[in-house]
Write a protein that holds these residues in place. Structure first.
Motif, PDB file in Angstrom:
ATOM      1  N   TRP A 245       0.842  -1.215   0.000  1.00 48.36           N
ATOM      2  CA  TRP A 245       0.000   0.000   0.000  1.00 48.36           C
ATOM      3  C   TRP A 245       0.873   1.259   0.000  1.00 48.36           C
ATOM      4  O   TRP A 245       0.614   2.220  -0.720  1.00 48.36           O
ATOM      5  CB  TRP A 245      -0.908   0.002   1.231  1.00 48.36           C
ATOM      6  CG  TRP A 245      -2.091  -0.910   1.141  1.00 48.36           C
ATOM      7  CD1 TRP A 245      -2.747  -1.319   0.014  1.00 48.36           C
ATOM      8  CD2 TRP A 245      -2.777  -1.524   2.251  1.00 48.36           C
ATOM      9  NE1 TRP A 245      -3.798  -2.145   0.355  1.00 48.36           N
ATOM     10  CE2 TRP A 245      -3.839  -2.280   1.709  1.00 48.36           C
ATOM     11  CE3 TRP A 245      -2.603  -1.509   3.627  1.00 48.36           C
ATOM     12  CZ2 TRP A 245      -4.728  -3.011   2.504  1.00 48.36           C
ATOM     13  CZ3 TRP A 245      -3.473  -2.226   4.428  1.00 48.36           C
ATOM     14  CH2 TRP A 245      -4.525  -2.976   3.869  1.00 48.36           C
TER      15      TRP A 245
ATOM     16  N   ARG B  31       2.405   1.778  -3.448  1.00 51.36           N
ATOM     17  CA  ARG B  31       1.444   2.215  -4.450  1.00 51.36           C
ATOM     18  C   ARG B  31       1.022   3.673  -4.213  1.00 51.36           C
ATOM     19  O   ARG B  31       0.901   4.462  -5.148  1.00 51.36           O
ATOM     20  CB  ARG B  31       0.232   1.282  -4.455  1.00 51.36           C
ATOM     21  CG  ARG B  31       0.577  -0.100  -5.055  1.00 51.36           C
ATOM     22  CD  ARG B  31      -0.556  -1.090  -4.885  1.00 51.36           C
ATOM     23  NE  ARG B  31      -1.838  -0.551  -5.287  1.00 51.36           N
ATOM     24  CZ  ARG B  31      -2.265  -0.443  -6.540  1.00 51.36           C
ATOM     25  NH1 ARG B  31      -1.506  -0.870  -7.519  1.00 51.36           N
ATOM     26  NH2 ARG B  31      -3.444   0.068  -6.805  1.00 51.36           N
ATOM     27  N   GLN B  32       0.821   4.016  -2.951  1.00 54.90           N
ATOM     28  CA  GLN B  32       0.383   5.380  -2.642  1.00 54.90           C
ATOM     29  C   GLN B  32       1.510   6.388  -2.908  1.00 54.90           C
ATOM     30  O   GLN B  32       1.272   7.445  -3.488  1.00 54.90           O
ATOM     31  CB  GLN B  32      -0.097   5.465  -1.181  1.00 54.90           C
ATOM     32  CG  GLN B  32      -0.657   6.803  -0.766  1.00 54.90           C
ATOM     33  CD  GLN B  32      -1.928   7.208  -1.525  1.00 54.90           C
ATOM     34  OE1 GLN B  32      -2.508   6.414  -2.268  1.00 54.90           O
ATOM     35  NE2 GLN B  32      -2.344   8.446  -1.345  1.00 54.90           N
TER      36      GLN B  32
ATOM     37  N   ALA C  56       1.822   6.869  -6.550  1.00 52.61           N
ATOM     38  CA  ALA C  56       0.747   7.716  -7.084  1.00 52.61           C
ATOM     39  C   ALA C  56       1.035   9.196  -6.771  1.00 52.61           C
ATOM     40  O   ALA C  56       0.889  10.072  -7.631  1.00 52.61           O
ATOM     41  CB  ALA C  56      -0.598   7.290  -6.478  1.00 52.61           C
ATOM     42  N   LEU C  57       1.473   9.457  -5.554  1.00 54.70           N
ATOM     43  CA  LEU C  57       1.704  10.852  -5.149  1.00 54.70           C
ATOM     44  C   LEU C  57       2.912  11.471  -5.854  1.00 54.70           C
ATOM     45  O   LEU C  57       3.004  12.688  -5.975  1.00 54.70           O
ATOM     46  CB  LEU C  57       1.895  10.931  -3.629  1.00 54.70           C
ATOM     47  CG  LEU C  57       0.651  10.620  -2.791  1.00 54.70           C
ATOM     48  CD1 LEU C  57       0.996  10.478  -1.314  1.00 54.70           C
ATOM     49  CD2 LEU C  57      -0.415  11.710  -2.971  1.00 54.70           C
TER      50      LEU C  57
ATOM     51  N   ASP D 262      -7.033   0.980  -3.640  1.00 54.62           N
ATOM     52  CA  ASP D 262      -6.458   2.320  -3.480  1.00 54.62           C
ATOM     53  C   ASP D 262      -6.997   3.040  -2.245  1.00 54.62           C
ATOM     54  O   ASP D 262      -6.289   3.843  -1.629  1.00 54.62           O
ATOM     55  CB  ASP D 262      -6.761   3.179  -4.720  1.00 54.62           C
ATOM     56  CG  ASP D 262      -5.994   2.667  -5.933  1.00 54.62           C
ATOM     57  OD1 ASP D 262      -5.010   1.937  -5.738  1.00 54.62           O
ATOM     58  OD2 ASP D 262      -6.405   2.998  -7.060  1.00 54.62           O
TER      59      ASP D 262
ATOM     60  N   ALA E 126      -4.961   1.991   0.604  1.00 54.49           N
ATOM     61  CA  ALA E 126      -3.615   2.589   0.522  1.00 54.49           C
ATOM     62  C   ALA E 126      -3.649   4.046   1.001  1.00 54.49           C
ATOM     63  O   ALA E 126      -2.778   4.489   1.750  1.00 54.49           O
ATOM     64  CB  ALA E 126      -3.098   2.500  -0.914  1.00 54.49           C
ATOM     65  N   GLU E 127      -4.689   4.765   0.575  1.00 53.09           N
ATOM     66  CA  GLU E 127      -4.813   6.167   1.006  1.00 53.09           C
ATOM     67  C   GLU E 127      -5.042   6.257   2.507  1.00 53.09           C
ATOM     68  O   GLU E 127      -4.485   7.107   3.195  1.00 53.09           O
ATOM     69  CB  GLU E 127      -6.019   6.809   0.302  1.00 53.09           C
ATOM     70  CG  GLU E 127      -5.672   7.421  -1.016  1.00 53.09           C
ATOM     71  CD  GLU E 127      -6.915   7.875  -1.773  1.00 53.09           C
ATOM     72  OE1 GLU E 127      -7.781   8.532  -1.177  1.00 53.09           O
ATOM     73  OE2 GLU E 127      -7.014   7.531  -2.963  1.00 53.09           O
TER      74      GLU E 127
ATOM     75  N   TRP F  75      -1.927   5.683   4.401  1.00 46.00           N
ATOM     76  CA  TRP F  75      -1.061   6.862   4.286  1.00 46.00           C
ATOM     77  C   TRP F  75      -1.468   7.908   5.340  1.00 46.00           C
ATOM     78  O   TRP F  75      -0.629   8.435   6.062  1.00 46.00           O
ATOM     79  CB  TRP F  75      -1.187   7.435   2.873  1.00 46.00           C
ATOM     80  CG  TRP F  75      -0.232   8.544   2.605  1.00 46.00           C
ATOM     81  CD1 TRP F  75      -0.427   9.868   2.823  1.00 46.00           C
ATOM     82  CD2 TRP F  75       1.097   8.410   2.081  1.00 46.00           C
ATOM     83  NE1 TRP F  75       0.680  10.588   2.475  1.00 46.00           N
ATOM     84  CE2 TRP F  75       1.629   9.717   2.005  1.00 46.00           C
ATOM     85  CE3 TRP F  75       1.864   7.325   1.671  1.00 46.00           C
ATOM     86  CZ2 TRP F  75       2.920   9.959   1.531  1.00 46.00           C
ATOM     87  CZ3 TRP F  75       3.151   7.572   1.192  1.00 46.00           C
ATOM     88  CH2 TRP F  75       3.665   8.877   1.129  1.00 46.00           C
ATOM     89  N   GLU F  76      -2.772   8.173   5.404  1.00 43.91           N
ATOM     90  CA  GLU F  76      -3.264   9.169   6.364  1.00 43.91           C
ATOM     91  C   GLU F  76      -2.983   8.730   7.796  1.00 43.91           C
ATOM     92  O   GLU F  76      -2.545   9.515   8.630  1.00 43.91           O
ATOM     93  CB  GLU F  76      -4.776   9.391   6.190  1.00 43.91           C
ATOM     94  CG  GLU F  76      -5.181   9.980   4.844  1.00 43.91           C
ATOM     95  CD  GLU F  76      -4.466  11.282   4.530  1.00 43.91           C
ATOM     96  OE1 GLU F  76      -4.193  12.059   5.467  1.00 43.91           O
ATOM     97  OE2 GLU F  76      -4.151  11.515   3.341  1.00 43.91           O
TER      98      GLU F  76
END
Ligand SMILES: NC(=O)c1ccc[n+]([C@@H]2O[C@H](COP(=O)([O-])OP(=O)(O)OC[C@H]3O[C@@H](n4cnc5c(N)ncnc54)[C@H](OP(=O)(O)O)[C@@H]3O)[C@@H](O)[C@H]2O)c1
Length: 290
Positions: free
Chosen positions: A177, A180-181, A184-185, A266, A269-270, A273-274
């Protein structure tokens, strides 16, 4: 990417897959910075790397990755001693026993070392990686991610029955995760962010696991591959063989492999991240991603 003259930071470089990775990078004339927690083991490995590779551009930063403070100190030390970073290899990892242990920061130990540590270290050094002509971030995950039984509200298994193996599987899912995150960022940057499964490797891995898991590892040893083979996909992703600008993938045997359905989610994963940003209290607004 040609490795000669590149600066590579390898966590857990004193043992197993990490040590072989460091040796091979050193043989290809890269500068290798070993991030390790034990000075004696790190120095012994460094001497071996000198001897086998003939490269003396090998350095040690001491850091226990279970401590967020030590990760911050290690990143500060890195910046004082080195001006660039081309390849970060988040390799260090553990599998714990069946007693749920917490770090001094209050995090479940496996989650802290296997996920929060790469999260913090990578973000603290991201600007250096972004300034590289082709920065690479490589995280050693595992096929074990497929067996994770998880609740996004309890990734540290505080309110669910604890097993060291499930904590490990969750942490390896988090590696995917995270990859991938971050990919993406940073999709508008030159960074490549990938993760991998190294294979079932005859390393020191599992030393702190439960007795049952250790017994299973011993019985499975005839099927294990060497540390050299285990380091092959990491080295592929670090070196010139791998296509440039491939980012956000999970690799096995030097090829992109589809991870589990959960790993491809996703929203998870987000969310991770948070949560990780909140837990580590990193000032993410100060981190430039693109
Ligand atoms: N072996 C396998 O079959 C296998 C399969 C899939 C994935 N992996 C992954 O491969 C990676 C490398 O493992 P390995 O097999 O090479 O095992 P290993 O020989 O046990 O190496 C692990 C490394 O991580 C370091 N480490 C552990 N906790 C740390 C901490 N708190 N702070 C700093 N360093 C720490 C260890 O340092 P010490 O020597 O001081 O303990 C060691 O250098 C891990 O991420 C693992 O999850 C391994």
């Amino acid at each position: 990417m040609k490795l000669r003259g590149k600066t590579c930071l390898v966590t857990g470089a004193n043992s197993g897959i990490g040590k072989i990775t460091a040796i091979e990078l050193a043989k290809q004339k890269a500068r290798v910075v070993m991030l390790c927690r034990n000075e004696e083991k790190a120095e012994k490995a460094r001497q071996e790397i000198y001897k086998v590779s003939g490269n003396t551009d090998i350095h040690i930063i001491l850091c226990d990755l279970s401590s967020q403070q030590q990760i911050h100190d290690a990143a500060d030390e890195y910046r004082r001693r080195f001006t660039s970073l081309d390849i970060l290899i988040n390799n260090a990892g553990i599998i714990a026993g069946n007693e749920r242990l917490e770090t001094a920061d209050g995090f479940e130990l496996t989650f802290a070392v296997n996920h929060l540590a790469p999260f913090t270290l990578t973000l603290l050094l991201l600007d250096l990686l972004r300034h590289s002509e082709a920065g690479r971030i490589i995280t050693v995950s595992s096929e074990a991610h497929r067996f994770a039984r998880f609740d996004m509200e309890d990734l540290q298994l505080k309110h669910h029955p604890y097993s060291g193996l499930n904590a490990y599987c969750i942490s390896k899912l988090c590696n995917i995760w995270f990859t991938r995150q971050l990919a993406a960022l940073t999709s508008r940057s030159k960074l490549s962010v990938n993760c991998l499964h190294p294979g079932f490797v005859a390393s020191n891995f599992g030393n702190s696991a439960s007795a049952a898991f250790k017994a299973l590892l011993i019985l499975s040893q005839p099927f294990a591959i060497s540390n050299e083979k285990g380091a092959a996909t990491t080295l592929y992703l670090a070196g010139s063989e791998a296509p440039e600008h491939i980012s956000g993938h999970y690799f096995k045997d030097k090829k992109i492999k589809k991870p589990s359905k959960a790993a491809l989610n996703d929203a998870y994963a987000e969310e991770l991240w948070e949560k990780s940003a909140a837990l580590t209290r990193l000032e993410l607004h100060k981190v430039s991603l693109s």
